[in-house]
Structures are given as C-alpha cells and as structure tokens.
Design a protein around this motif. Structure first.
Motif, PDB file in Angstrom:
ATOM      1  N   ARG A 174       7.295  -7.532  -5.117  1.00  0.00           N
ATOM      2  CA  ARG A 174       8.295  -6.599  -5.944  1.00  0.00           C
ATOM      3  C   ARG A 174       6.799  -6.146  -7.148  1.00  0.00           C
ATOM      4  N   PHE A 175       6.235  -7.127  -6.735  1.00  0.00           N
ATOM      5  CA  PHE A 175       5.534  -6.889  -8.101  1.00  0.00           C
ATOM      6  C   PHE A 175       4.393  -6.363  -7.580  1.00  0.00           C
ATOM      7  N   GLY A 176       3.800  -5.654  -6.743  1.00  0.00           N
ATOM      8  CA  GLY A 176       2.263  -4.754  -5.915  1.00  0.00           C
ATOM      9  C   GLY A 176       3.811  -3.533  -5.633  1.00  0.00           C
ATOM     10  N   LYS A 177       4.076  -3.788  -5.340  1.00  0.00           N
ATOM     11  CA  LYS A 177       5.192  -2.130  -5.677  1.00  0.00           C
ATOM     12  C   LYS A 177       5.536  -1.706  -6.764  1.00  0.00           C
ATOM     13  N   TRP A 178       6.221  -2.364  -8.126  1.00  0.00           N
ATOM     14  CA  TRP A 178       5.764  -1.905  -9.323  1.00  0.00           C
ATOM     15  C   TRP A 178       3.791  -1.630  -9.903  1.00  0.00           C
ATOM     16  N   PHE A 179       3.903  -2.200  -9.664  1.00  0.00           N
ATOM     17  CA  PHE A 179       2.294  -2.162 -10.359  1.00  0.00           C
ATOM     18  C   PHE A 179       1.446  -0.336  -9.485  1.00  0.00           C
ATOM     19  N   LEU A 180       2.113  -0.303  -8.269  1.00  0.00           N
ATOM     20  CA  LEU A 180       1.958   0.930  -7.577  1.00  0.00           C
ATOM     21  C   LEU A 180       2.859   1.991  -8.238  1.00  0.00           C
ATOM     22  N   TYR A 181       4.136   2.102  -8.351  1.00  0.00           N
ATOM     23  CA  TYR A 181       4.620   2.989  -8.918  1.00  0.00           C
ATOM     24  C   TYR A 181       4.614   3.319 -10.502  1.00  0.00           C
ATOM     25  N   THR A 182       4.431   2.255 -11.333  1.00  0.00           N
ATOM     26  CA  THR A 182       3.964   3.013 -12.442  1.00  0.00           C
ATOM     27  C   THR A 182       2.557   4.011 -12.869  1.00  0.00           C
ATOM     28  N   GLN A 183       1.947   2.957 -12.167  1.00  0.00           N
ATOM     29  CA  GLN A 183       0.129   3.173 -12.501  1.00  0.00           C
ATOM     30  C   GLN A 183       0.056   5.440 -11.372  1.00  0.00           C
ATOM     31  N   ASN A 184       1.261   5.086 -11.009  1.00  0.00           N
ATOM     32  CA  ASN A 184       1.650   7.259 -10.101  1.00  0.00           C
ATOM     33  C   ASN A 184       2.290   7.584 -11.153  1.00  0.00           C
ATOM     34  N   ASN A 185       3.539   7.241 -11.880  1.00  0.00           N
ATOM     35  CA  ASN A 185       4.277   7.421 -12.346  1.00  0.00           C
ATOM     36  C   ASN A 185       4.328   7.971 -13.678  1.00  0.00           C
ATOM     37  N   GLU A 186       3.492   7.403 -14.730  1.00  0.00           N
ATOM     38  CA  GLU A 186       3.739   6.189 -15.713  1.00  0.00           C
ATOM     39  C   GLU A 186       2.408   6.678 -16.668  1.00  0.00           C
ATOM     40  N   CYS A 187       2.093   7.743 -16.213  1.00  0.00           N
ATOM     41  CA  CYS A 187      -0.060   7.380 -15.900  1.00  0.00           C
ATOM     42  C   CYS A 187      -0.546   8.964 -17.616  1.00  0.00           C
ATOM     43  N   GLU A 188       0.329   9.832 -18.038  1.00  0.00           N
ATOM     44  CA  GLU A 188       0.500  10.433 -18.603  1.00  0.00           C
ATOM     45  C   GLU A 188       0.981  10.118 -19.558  1.00  0.00           C
ATOM     46  N   LEU A 189       0.103  10.175 -21.437  1.00  0.00           N
ATOM     47  CA  LEU A 189      -0.126   8.876 -22.317  1.00  0.00           C
ATOM     48  C   LEU A 189       0.710  10.784 -23.026  1.00  0.00           C
ATOM     49  N   CYS A 190       1.333  10.140 -23.877  1.00  0.00           N
ATOM     50  CA  CYS A 190       0.916  11.671 -25.531  1.00  0.00           C
ATOM     51  C   CYS A 190       0.940  10.861 -27.161  1.00  0.00           C
TER      52      CYS A 190
ATOM     53  N   GLU B  83       0.827  -1.663  -0.121  1.00  0.00           N
ATOM     54  CA  GLU B  83      -0.259   0.003  -0.148  1.00  0.00           C
ATOM     55  C   GLU B  83       0.568   1.613   0.480  1.00  0.00           C
ATOM     56  N   ASP B  84       0.159   2.283  -0.956  1.00  0.00           N
ATOM     57  CA  ASP B  84       0.970   3.714  -0.405  1.00  0.00           C
ATOM     58  C   ASP B  84      -0.329   4.446   0.369  1.00  0.00           C
ATOM     59  N   THR B  85       0.729   4.765   1.762  1.00  0.00           N
ATOM     60  CA  THR B  85      -0.229   6.236   2.622  1.00  0.00           C
ATOM     61  C   THR B  85      -0.308   7.433   1.716  1.00  0.00           C
ATOM     62  N   ALA B  86       0.940   7.365   0.987  1.00  0.00           N
ATOM     63  CA  ALA B  86       0.248   9.068   0.510  1.00  0.00           C
ATOM     64  C   ALA B  86      -0.662   8.814   0.129  1.00  0.00           C
ATOM     65  N   LEU B  87      -1.281   7.991  -0.801  1.00  0.00           N
ATOM     66  CA  LEU B  87      -1.676   8.493  -1.724  1.00  0.00           C
ATOM     67  C   LEU B  87      -3.654   8.133  -1.085  1.00  0.00           C
ATOM     68  N   GLN B  88      -4.056   7.092  -0.261  1.00  0.00           N
ATOM     69  CA  GLN B  88      -4.527   6.543   0.786  1.00  0.00           C
ATOM     70  C   GLN B  88      -4.657   8.177   1.213  1.00  0.00           C
ATOM     71  N   ALA B  89      -3.555   9.296   1.583  1.00  0.00           N
ATOM     72  CA  ALA B  89      -4.346  10.083   2.481  1.00  0.00           C
ATOM     73  C   ALA B  89      -5.271  10.594   1.613  1.00  0.00           C
ATOM     74  N   LYS B  90      -4.527  10.947  -0.334  1.00  0.00           N
ATOM     75  CA  LYS B  90      -5.284  11.833  -0.816  1.00  0.00           C
ATOM     76  C   LYS B  90      -6.549  10.879  -1.316  1.00  0.00           C
ATOM     77  N   TYR B  91      -6.879  10.127  -1.674  1.00  0.00           N
ATOM     78  CA  TYR B  91      -7.990   8.851  -2.614  1.00  0.00           C
ATOM     79  C   TYR B  91      -8.552   8.269  -1.347  1.00  0.00           C
ATOM     80  N   GLY B  92      -8.010   7.553   0.497  1.00  0.00           N
ATOM     81  CA  GLY B  92      -8.477   6.709   0.144  1.00  0.00           C
ATOM     82  C   GLY B  92      -7.909   5.121  -0.008  1.00  0.00           C
ATOM     83  N   VAL B  93      -8.664   4.444   0.595  1.00  0.00           N
ATOM     84  CA  VAL B  93      -8.001   2.571   0.571  1.00  0.00           C
ATOM     85  C   VAL B  93      -8.714   2.425  -0.764  1.00  0.00           C
ATOM     86  N   VAL B  94      -8.403   2.832  -1.932  1.00  0.00           N
ATOM     87  CA  VAL B  94      -8.541   1.695  -3.131  1.00  0.00           C
ATOM     88  C   VAL B  94      -8.162   0.292  -2.986  1.00  0.00           C
TER      89      VAL B  94
END
Length: 222
Positions: free
Chosen positions: A75-91, A47-58
C-alpha cells in the motif's frame, strides 16, 4: 476545504503554477520491509504499466520504516505512485495577514482562479442583509444557470469557511438556504460553485512571511 482563495484575497501577482519534471516520474517502486516470518528484510514491487508505456521502467527504491506487513508495504508503494502522478501540480501565491495567520501546512484549501477556469466566480462581500442574504461586489460573477444546483462559500468571522445551497440570485444579491451559522463580515471572500464550474482543492505545503502583513503560500493539488 477549510479556507478559500480567489483574486480578491491575494496580491496582484495572482496564482502561479509549476509541475514536476517527467524525469522524476517513477514507474516501479521497490519497497523494503521487515518480514516477520523470515526475520529478514524483504521487498515488494509495485508498478504502473500505463506510465511504463510512456516513460519506460524508472525504478525508485523506498524503505518502509517500522513496517512488518507485506500488505502495508504494498500500500505504501501504491500510495507513492498515486501521489507522484496525481499530486504533482504546485500552486504558489501571496496573501494578506488575515489569511496568512490562519492557513497552516496540511490544511486543504479551495482556489478559484478565473485565469484557469475561464470565468470569475468569486470576490468580496460588499454588504450583508441577513445570515441568508449576501450582497456581492460584482453581478457578472453570479450569472450561473439556475437549472444547476449551486453553492455559495464564504469566510466566516472566526476564519472558518461555510458553504450553503443557493436558493435564488438577483443581480448582486444571493439568497441561501439554510442560513449561515452567523453573519459574515463585509469584505470577506466568497466563491460560487456548481457541477459545471468548481474551485480546485489544494493541500498547503508551506506558509512563510514574505513581507510585512504578507504571507507566501505553496500548495499541492489535492
């Protein structure tokens, strides 16, 4: 990056950007894996506590196929959290045949968009004096400070990208050191970067032929 794009090698529509919805921001990932000790399916939560403070527990439940390690599942779970928050802009943009047949999904590219950067630092090569001396199309793009180390990146005749340190700039002429491996072609794309102004890197997601000699490219921030 293996290729570069600026306004000179895309269509007049330029670059368009989209982002993921806040409703898809997961803050807790439950990963299922096969526990070799118990010989049963087990779970690990990340889990990401910083994101939970903004969006709650999803919560998002994932299954790690072929995974028998607690650490690998975590590590797979940490990778998923990282990519959804840092690789979310599409060009999205449309380019010419020359770039469309080279760029493939999975490649990392550089995009120098003056509308996002606030300054244009790219264009086309107008002449080539030698492998170390390039003449560009607009002198206004070369007014970077000489106090900061800058690099010149160009597309080579074989479709690859090379970057060299700029030794000197005089109006439209740029001198690099060391020299490029071969002489770049006229009308090839180029960009200038330094620590104050650099291109953004994206990972290509899809490439499709939209019209004759035109290719539509979608890339996610990398």
């Amino acid at each position: 990056p293996v290729y570069l794009f600026n306004l000179s090698n895309v269509t007049e529509a330029g670059f368009s950007y989209t982002n993921t919805s806040q409703t898809t921001k997961f803050t807790r990932i439950n990963v299922s894996y096969f526990n070799m000790l118990t010989q049963e399916n087990d779970f690990v939560s990340v889990e990401d506590t910083a994101l939970q403070a903004k969006y709650g527990v999803v919560v998002k439940n994932l299954r790690a196929y072929g995974c028998t390690s607690f650490g690998q599942a975590r590590r797979f779970g940490k990778w998923f959290l990282y990519t959804q928050n840092n690789e979310c802009e599409l060009c999205n943009f449309t380019t010419t045949l020359a770039a469309g047949v080279i760029v493939r999904p999975g490649m990392v590219i550089s995009i120098a968009d003056p509308l996002r950067a606030g300054s244009r630092r790219g264009g086309l090569i107008s002449a080539v004096n030698s492998t170390s001396e390039i003449v560009v199309d607009d002198s206004e793009d070369t007014d970077l400070s000489t106090l900061v180390t800058s690099t010149l990146s160009v597309i080579m005749p074989d479709g690859t990208m090379e970057s060299r340190t700029i030794q000197g700039i005089g109006d439209k002429t740029i001198v690099v050191n060391p020299a490029f491996s071969t002489t770049p072609n006229v009308n090839s794309a180029w960009i200038i970067e330094n620590s104050d102004l650099s291109a953004k890197t994206y990972r290509v997601v899809s490439v499709s032929e939209s019209k004759q000699s035109q290719y539509s490219i979608s890339a996610v921030i990398h």
